[in-house]
Enzyme design. Structure first.
Site, PDB file in Angstrom:
ATOM      1  CG  ASN A 115      -2.223  -7.273   0.961  1.00  0.00           C
ATOM      2  OD1 ASN A 115      -1.395  -8.052   0.512  1.00  0.00           O
ATOM      3  ND2 ASN A 115      -2.455  -7.156   2.253  1.00  0.00           N
ATOM      4  CB  THR A 143       1.408  -8.976  -1.699  1.00  0.00           C
ATOM      5  OG1 THR A 143       0.428  -7.957  -1.865  1.00  0.00           O
ATOM      6  CG2 THR A 143       2.489  -8.784  -2.735  1.00  0.00           C
ATOM      7  CB  ALA A 194      -5.939 -13.567  -2.654  1.00  0.00           C
ATOM      8  CD  GLU A 254      -0.825   0.264   4.651  1.00  0.00           C
ATOM      9  OE1 GLU A 254      -0.157  -0.763   4.895  1.00  0.00           O
ATOM     10  OE2 GLU A 254      -2.052   0.240   4.410  1.00  0.00           O
ATOM     11  CG  HIS A 303       0.670  -4.180   5.191  1.00  0.00           C
ATOM     12  ND1 HIS A 303      -0.097  -3.661   4.169  1.00  0.00           N
ATOM     13  CD2 HIS A 303       1.156  -5.350   4.711  1.00  0.00           C
ATOM     14  CE1 HIS A 303      -0.084  -4.486   3.137  1.00  0.00           C
ATOM     15  NE2 HIS A 303       0.667  -5.526   3.437  1.00  0.00           N
ATOM     16  CG  HIS A 351      -1.884  -1.170   1.200  1.00  0.00           C
ATOM     17  ND1 HIS A 351      -2.111  -1.972   2.287  1.00  0.00           N
ATOM     18  CD2 HIS A 351      -2.654  -1.670   0.200  1.00  0.00           C
ATOM     19  CE1 HIS A 351      -2.989  -2.921   1.960  1.00  0.00           C
ATOM     20  NE2 HIS A 351      -3.339  -2.755   0.693  1.00  0.00           N
ATOM     21  CE1 TYR A 375      -8.855  -3.442   7.682  1.00  0.00           C
ATOM     22  CE2 TYR A 375      -8.465  -2.759   5.419  1.00  0.00           C
ATOM     23  CZ  TYR A 375      -8.143  -3.555   6.502  1.00  0.00           C
ATOM     24  OH  TYR A 375      -7.111  -4.449   6.421  1.00  0.00           O
ATOM     25  CD  GLU A 419      -1.691  -3.849   9.077  1.00  0.00           C
ATOM     26  OE1 GLU A 419      -1.961  -4.752   8.280  1.00  0.00           O
ATOM     27  OE2 GLU A 419      -1.655  -2.643   8.746  1.00  0.00           O
TER      28      GLU A 419
END
Lengths: 313, 310
Positions: free
Chosen positions: A70, A167, A165, A24, A116, A21, A288, A178
């Site tokens: 991602n 990367t 699914a 990020e 991330h 992303h 999100y 994360e």
């Protein structure tokens, strides 16, 4: 005899992905730094390759160009025919699968660390895709011990409908890292440092494993994904309430029946209604809102890994 | 003691949310007030809420073509219409028509502009300069009556510089800058704080319009003197991050030789100025494209004369 370790081939090829992303930034800057000076990530006998997965999104400092990279490493997208109007990220996924995969083949990279950030207060979270991957669970056990007393939650995203699914899923042992809270487009020194430590311990584990250390069976406490919760919306689809101040920043803390989760714009509280205590995460993640996800409910579960040992020692 | 200054009562006030389409507190509030304007009303003046940059709001980005909040200069406002102008230039002219024209007698009396920042600036009040009497009195009133958190006053105009912000279209203005909040995120706590701050500011206008005498006072405020840029590599990429010790320290003193940046190899870069300064907008996401790490300010105490209505 369950006390015998599972013998596993030594790990040879590791990748560290940043910029899946593009906004990020911890992963973007760490990978770019390691591409210039990779001493810190080298371990003997191991190839560790830092790599920017979505360079166009990184350049624009945006999450993605056409679609979320991602989410497109599924068989359909990986096998899709390339046409003029194929989304950039699907084309990119196929390129990445070619270099670091192919997914589900023996040629795929052993481990991919995918870096991330989140706007949620998740601390340094490790994301696990498969509850029966002994090697990854052992690695996470090692990392958690190395970081203690600092917390290192493990989030299991294995679920018939909710698993996505990623990367990193093209590798034999995908590892999601994360770290938050950090705003999109911002680089915080403390967050970068936390991510850096996680990678260091992850690579140390691989190195120690390759040298022949036996890791006895272990158990870790993890948080297993149960359900996504959307924001309350009106009939036009507009959000009518925001994350309640009592839930804001409380990722990984217990949420019980009757406790507040949303606050309407008029000041009314909406409470959680459920049979069991859940542990919310990805609370108020910026990216999100469009995925209709205010937070994710998880439950605490104990996962056990068999003992492991490298087979070339 | 000098007599109070007298200013006309305010009759038309605007409140703008979403000048930047990803600064969510103001957007949510403006949408709420557009649906239900009662909360904003007081007896003696009209309040008009509006969304500053609708297209940017829809796309949840700061701007589409160029930063709307830098477009209210004579250059852009009086330029002739052209084929491929940035969206924000066309928009600025429309806003100037509705709430201005800037500098004229027809302009709205006051405009509030609602912003968020990724920096730890708390509940910051932004005024162009200490010479803007009504906004300075409003800040003082807010500081006295909104006591949940300190409300630092930030004076943004550099000497000799033309004003460029959306609220410069009105005769007077105040911006609220609340943080830290990530772009595209609504935090309930900041949303509530911003709502309460506006309520407090509108109470002030009502009291002023009704004839209350506001005596002279002294106020501490932070005046901008310049900016500190990120160190960069030859290719233009930033080569260091805001130092751990400076992160989140907005409005706290930065002394000569205090650390300000750390490189990815772990080296520290120290502040090389001669005097203590006060940084703000430390690590604001939107300023990475300008490579600006923080704004430099000096702390002053200003004497503000008394105020009452004509």
């Amino acid at each position: 005899n369950c006390s015998l370790p599972v013998f596993k081939a030594p790990v040879r090829r590791v990748a560290i992905f940043g910029g899946t992303h593009g906004n990020e930034l911890s992963g973007v800057f760490l990978v770019k730094h390691w591409q210039e000076n990779g001493d810190e990530i080298q371990r003997t006998g191991l190839e560790v390759r830092p790599f920017i997965t979505n360079p166009r999104a990184v350049k624009k400092c945006t999450r993605y160009i056409d679609c979320d990279l991602n989410r497109v490493f599924d068989p359909d997208n990986l096998g899709r025919q390339i046409t003029e109007d194929i989304p950039y990220e699907v084309r990119r996924a196929q390129e990445i699968n070619h270099v670091f995969g192919p997914k589900n083949s023996n040629d795929a990279y052993d481990i991919i660390f995918d870096l991330h950030n989140t706007t949620s207060n998740m601390g340094g979270t490790l994301i696990l895709e498969n509850s029966r991957n002994n090697f990854t669970i052992q690695m996470f056990h090692y990392i958690k011990n190395a970081l203690a007393p600092e917390c290192c939650p493990v989030f299991l995203i294995e679920h018939p409908n909710l698993k996505y699914a990623t990367t990193r899923s093209i590798a034999k042992h995908p590892v999601g890292v994360e770290v938050g809270p950090q705003p999109q487009g911002v680089l915080r020194a403390d967050i970068l440092d936390k991510m850096r430590k996680i990678i260091k311990h992850g690579l140390d584990f691989v190195h120690i494993f390759n040298k022949g250390t036996e890791f006895p069976p272990c158990t870790i406490e993890i948080y297993k994904i149960m359900e996504k919760v959307d924001y309350p919306r009106n009939k036009n689809g507009e959000i009518t309430a925001v994350i309640h101040p009592s839930l804001q920043d409380q990722d990984w803390q217990p949420l019980n029946n009757g406790e507040p989760i949303f606050l309407t714009i008029d000041g009314e509280t909406i409470n959680y209604e459920g049979d069991c205590t859940v542990y919310p995460t990805f609370v108020n993640e910026a990216a999100y809102y469009e995925k209709k996800q205010a937070f994710v409910k998880t439950v605490k579960v104990k996962l056990t890994a068999k003992g492991i040992r490298s087979s070339l020692s | 003691m000098a007599a109070s200054c007298r200013l006309k009562p305010l009759s038309r006030v605007a409140v703008c949310g979403g000048t930047h389409g990803n600064e969510m507190s103001g957007i949510y509030l403006a949408k709420h007030w557009l649906r239900d304007p009662m909360e904003l009303q007081r007896g003696s003046f009209a309040v008009k809420p509006f969304l500053g940059n609708p297209r940017a709001i829809e796309k949840r980005v700061r701007y589409v073509g160029q930063d709307l909040n830098r477009t209210f200069t004579t250059e852009f406002l009086s330029s002739a219409e052209a084929e491929d102008e940035p969206y924000e230039v066309v928009l600025a002219r429309e806003i100037n028509q509705t709430y201005g024209p800037k500098g004229s007698a027809q302009a709205f009396d006051f405009m509030f502009d609602l912003h968020n920042t990724t920096a730890s600036m708390g509940t910051c009040l932004i005024v162009d300069s200490e010479e803007s009497l009504l906004p300075m009195h409003m800040c003082h009133y807010i500081q006295m009556h909104y006591t949940r958190s300190p409300c630092p006053v930030y004076l943004y105009k550099l000497p000799g510089e033309e004003t460029y912000s959306i609220n410069s279209v009105a005769k007077a203005g105040l911006a609220l800058e609340l943080g830290p909040q990530p772009q595209q995120v609504v935090r309930a706590d900041l949303f509530t704080q911003m709502k309460d701050l506006i309520a407090c500011a509108l109470d002030f206008i009502e009291l002023f319009n009704k004839g209350t005498v506001f005596p002279a006072f002294e106020i501490e405020a932070y005046k901008i003197t310049g900016r500190m840029d990120y160190p960069c590599y030859p290719d233009g990429e930033i080569s260091a991050m805001v130092h751990l010790k400076l992160q989140d320290k907005d409005f706290l003193p930065l002394n000569p030789r205090d650390p300000i940046f750390q490189t990815f190899s772990g080296e520290e870069i120290l502040y090389e100025g001669n005097t203590t300064i006060y940084p703000a907008f430390i690590n604001e996401a939107a300023y990475y494209e300008k490579k600006m790490a923080f704004a430099k300010m000096e702390k002053h105490t200003f004497s503000i004369p008394g105020l009452q209505r004509e």
